[in-house]
Structure formats: structure tokens, C-alpha cells
Design a protein around this motif. Structure first.
Motif, PDB file in Angstrom:
ATOM      1  N   ALA A 148       0.858  -1.020   0.120  1.00  0.00           N
ATOM      2  CA  ALA A 148      -0.063  -0.001   0.040  1.00  0.00           C
ATOM      3  C   ALA A 148       0.877   1.072   0.146  1.00  0.00           C
ATOM      4  CB  ALA A 148      -1.000   0.044   1.233  1.00  0.00           C
ATOM      5  N   ALA A 149       1.897   1.246   0.868  1.00  0.00           N
ATOM      6  CA  ALA A 149       2.733   2.491   0.928  1.00  0.00           C
ATOM      7  C   ALA A 149       3.483   2.800  -0.607  1.00  0.00           C
ATOM      8  CB  ALA A 149       3.905   2.194   1.881  1.00  0.00           C
ATOM      9  N   ARG A 150       3.941   1.535  -1.209  1.00  0.00           N
ATOM     10  CA  ARG A 150       4.428   1.869  -2.724  1.00  0.00           C
ATOM     11  C   ARG A 150       3.399   2.577  -3.511  1.00  0.00           C
ATOM     12  NH1 ARG A 150       9.252  -1.025  -3.666  1.00  0.00           N
ATOM     13  NH2 ARG A 150      10.304  -1.776  -1.810  1.00  0.00           N
ATOM     14  N   GLU A 151       2.128   1.942  -3.481  1.00  0.00           N
ATOM     15  CA  GLU A 151       1.329   2.256  -4.332  1.00  0.00           C
ATOM     16  C   GLU A 151       0.772   3.751  -4.026  1.00  0.00           C
ATOM     17  OE1 GLU A 151      -0.360   1.154  -6.889  1.00  0.00           O
ATOM     18  OE2 GLU A 151      -2.260   2.220  -6.886  1.00  0.00           O
ATOM     19  N   HIS A 152       1.006   4.131  -2.736  1.00  0.00           N
ATOM     20  CA  HIS A 152       0.500   5.395  -2.381  1.00  0.00           C
ATOM     21  C   HIS A 152       1.417   6.340  -2.822  1.00  0.00           C
ATOM     22  CE1 HIS A 152      -1.591   8.387  -0.199  1.00  0.00           C
ATOM     23  NE2 HIS A 152      -0.571   8.559   0.593  1.00  0.00           N
ATOM     24  N   ALA A 153       2.754   6.175  -3.051  1.00  0.00           N
ATOM     25  CA  ALA A 153       3.737   6.903  -3.503  1.00  0.00           C
ATOM     26  C   ALA A 153       3.488   6.889  -4.858  1.00  0.00           C
ATOM     27  CB  ALA A 153       5.326   6.196  -3.200  1.00  0.00           C
ATOM     28  N   ARG A 154       3.074   6.118  -5.716  1.00  0.00           N
ATOM     29  CA  ARG A 154       2.856   6.048  -7.102  1.00  0.00           C
ATOM     30  C   ARG A 154       1.500   7.016  -7.346  1.00  0.00           C
ATOM     31  NH1 ARG A 154       5.248   0.471  -7.416  1.00  0.00           N
ATOM     32  NH2 ARG A 154       3.080  -0.246  -6.649  1.00  0.00           N
ATOM     33  N   ARG A 155       0.621   6.501  -6.635  1.00  0.00           N
ATOM     34  CA  ARG A 155      -0.660   7.192  -6.852  1.00  0.00           C
ATOM     35  C   ARG A 155      -0.558   8.672  -6.786  1.00  0.00           C
ATOM     36  NH1 ARG A 155      -6.291   4.814  -6.303  1.00  0.00           N
ATOM     37  NH2 ARG A 155      -5.267   2.957  -7.018  1.00  0.00           N
ATOM     38  N   SER A 157       1.556  10.869  -7.335  1.00  0.00           N
ATOM     39  CA  SER A 157       2.007  11.546  -8.420  1.00  0.00           C
ATOM     40  C   SER A 157       0.968  11.898  -9.391  1.00  0.00           C
ATOM     41  CB  SER A 157       3.354  11.017  -9.183  1.00  0.00           C
ATOM     42  OG  SER A 157       2.928  10.188 -10.115  1.00  0.00           O
ATOM     43  N   SER A 158       0.178  10.866  -9.778  1.00  0.00           N
ATOM     44  CA  SER A 158      -1.302  11.112 -10.461  1.00  0.00           C
ATOM     45  C   SER A 158      -2.128  12.097  -9.770  1.00  0.00           C
ATOM     46  CB  SER A 158      -1.793   9.999 -11.033  1.00  0.00           C
ATOM     47  OG  SER A 158      -1.959   9.147  -9.957  1.00  0.00           O
ATOM     48  N   ASP A 159      -2.302  11.959  -8.461  1.00  0.00           N
ATOM     49  CA  ASP A 159      -3.205  12.895  -7.617  1.00  0.00           C
ATOM     50  C   ASP A 159      -2.770  14.323  -7.753  1.00  0.00           C
ATOM     51  OD1 ASP A 159      -4.599  10.683  -6.698  1.00  0.00           O
ATOM     52  OD2 ASP A 159      -3.659  10.468  -5.053  1.00  0.00           O
ATOM     53  N   ILE A 160      -1.335  14.450  -7.801  1.00  0.00           N
ATOM     54  CA  ILE A 160      -0.900  15.903  -7.922  1.00  0.00           C
ATOM     55  C   ILE A 160      -1.427  16.678  -9.130  1.00  0.00           C
ATOM     56  CG2 ILE A 160       1.004  17.416  -8.207  1.00  0.00           C
ATOM     57  CD1 ILE A 160       2.799  15.641  -6.119  1.00  0.00           C
ATOM     58  N   ALA A 161      -1.243  15.739 -10.298  1.00  0.00           N
ATOM     59  CA  ALA A 161      -1.657  16.056 -11.727  1.00  0.00           C
ATOM     60  C   ALA A 161      -3.215  16.534 -11.743  1.00  0.00           C
ATOM     61  CB  ALA A 161      -1.181  15.132 -12.678  1.00  0.00           C
ATOM     62  N   ARG A 162      -3.721  15.494 -10.952  1.00  0.00           N
ATOM     63  CA  ARG A 162      -5.350  15.723 -11.039  1.00  0.00           C
ATOM     64  C   ARG A 162      -5.646  16.906 -10.064  1.00  0.00           C
ATOM     65  NH1 ARG A 162      -8.523  13.884  -7.391  1.00  0.00           N
ATOM     66  NH2 ARG A 162      -6.993  12.486  -6.596  1.00  0.00           N
ATOM     67  N   MET A 163      -5.095  17.278  -8.983  1.00  0.00           N
ATOM     68  CA  MET A 163      -5.456  18.323  -8.145  1.00  0.00           C
ATOM     69  C   MET A 163      -4.817  19.633  -8.456  1.00  0.00           C
ATOM     70  SD  MET A 163      -5.192  16.276  -4.589  1.00  0.00           S
ATOM     71  CE  MET A 163      -5.741  17.585  -3.331  1.00  0.00           C
TER      72      MET A 163
END
Ligand code: ZN
Length: 193
Positions: A148-155, A157-163
Motif C-alpha cells: 500500500a505504501a508503494r502504491e500510495h507513493a505512485r498514486r 504523483s497522479s493525484d498531484i496532476a489531478r489536483m
């Protein structure tokens, strides 16, 4: 041009982390001369978004000094408007070429999100921000918290672009790179994802 600066910053952070892991950290740019030099103006080489965890200290684990890193920290590096605005500031006013998102092992916030315990006050808001990464890795092999921690780090980056339209546009125009990484508390090593 900016991509060169991002690659250079990444290489520099990686080299600093290798020194830190090997026990040969130099503690560069931390003397009085550097302190005076950066008092008037900062020009950090990268922004780092990471967890508030006391064991995850970007300047130490990347062997950097004063004025080198623009650091944004929240528990579980969750993105709220303050965190997004801080990264936008780093882009617009400090022209940083790189945002590094750094997740880590044994993260208390991720552990709580995996356990699914509701928290009091605004802690639950933090948990909710991490839960999509928990759900995304629920059937993955291996350690649930680490996955989950690895996924959260990856995710993130896309959240930043979305927000952030500002940050997203900067990535599209190749003015900015957003990179995710994972820090292992015990070994001290950073793995770029
Ligand atoms: Zn953490």
C-alpha cells in the motif's frame, strides 16, 4: 533544459542517498557560510513531498544541505490544499524542476489505513486519503503495508496532476518532472519507483 535539471537533481539525490547508506554522509552545505549565502535567496534543486515521520528526514537521507530541498511533509504524504499550494509555490516562485514523492516502510499512517481503524478528529481524513492505495493493493502478494505504501507513493504523483492544473501543465510542457520513490527505514536506501 528543465528535464536536464530534473535528471541532474535526481542523480544528485541518488548519490547522496548512496553516501548516507554507506555511512559516508558528508553533511554538505551546512556551515555558516552557506547559511549566510542562502539567507537572502533560495534556489532548491528539488521539492520533496514526504511523510511527517521523524525517521524520514530528506536532508539527512539524501545527504543535502541548507537551501537544497523544498520539503512538504504531511502524515502519509497525503495531499491537501496546503500541500498542493506549497508545491505550486515551489514551481512558480522557485522554478524547481523536480517533485519527488517519497513513501517509506513501516509508515504508521499507511498501517492504520490498512487496519481500517477510524481515527478521531481529522485523523480519519488522512486515513481516507490513503485508503484508495490500500484498496488498489488488497489482493497483491506480500506485505500489505509495504504494498500500500508503494502504491500510495505512485498514486500521489497522479493525484498531484489531478489536483493541480499548474503542476499538471508544467509536466505536460516538460518544465517539471514528478517522480515517486520508496525509502526503507532499516537499510536507509531509496528505491526510485
Ligand atoms: Zn509515514
Amino acid at each position: 533544459m528543465r528535464q536536464d535539471a530534473a535528471s541532474e537533481a535526481l542523480a544528485d539525490l541518488n548519490a547522496g542517498n548512496l553516501r548516507f547508506c554507506a555511512g559516508h554522509a558528508e553533511g554538505p552545505r551546512r556551515d555558516a557560510e552557506r547559511r549566510r549565502a542562502v539567507a537572502a535567496k533560495q534556489s532548491p534543486k528539488a521539492a520533496v513531498l514526504t511523510c511527517s515521520d521523524s525517521r524520514v528526514v530528506p536532508e539527512l537521507l539524501f545527504d543535502q544541505g541548507l537551501g537544497d530541498l523544498f520539503v512538504v511533509r504531511t502524515a502519509g504524504h497525503v495531499l491537501d490544499r496546503g500541500a498542493v499550494g506549497s508545491l505550486e509555490y515551489a514551481l512558480e516562485h522557485l522554478q524547481i524542476p523536480l517533485v519527488l514523492i517519497l513513501g517509506h516502510s513501516c509508515c504508521g499512517a499507511v498501517t492504520s489505513a490498512v487496519a481500517g481503524r477510524p481515527g478521531p478528529g481529522s485523523i480519519d481524513w488522512v486515513m481516507n486519503a490513503i485508503r484508495p492505495s490500500v484498496w488498489a493493493t488488497v489482493s497483491a502478494q506480500g506485505d500489505a503495508v509495504e504494498n500500500a505504501a508503494r502504491e500510495h507513493a505512485r498514486r500521489t504523483s497522479s493525484d498531484i496532476a489531478r489536483m493541480s492544473a499548474l503542476l499538471h501543465e508544467a509536466v505536460e510542457r516538460r518544465r517539471l518532472s514528478i517522480v515517486s520513490a520508496y525509502y526503507d527505514l532499516a537499510s536507509g536506501s531509496v528505491e526510485f519507483l
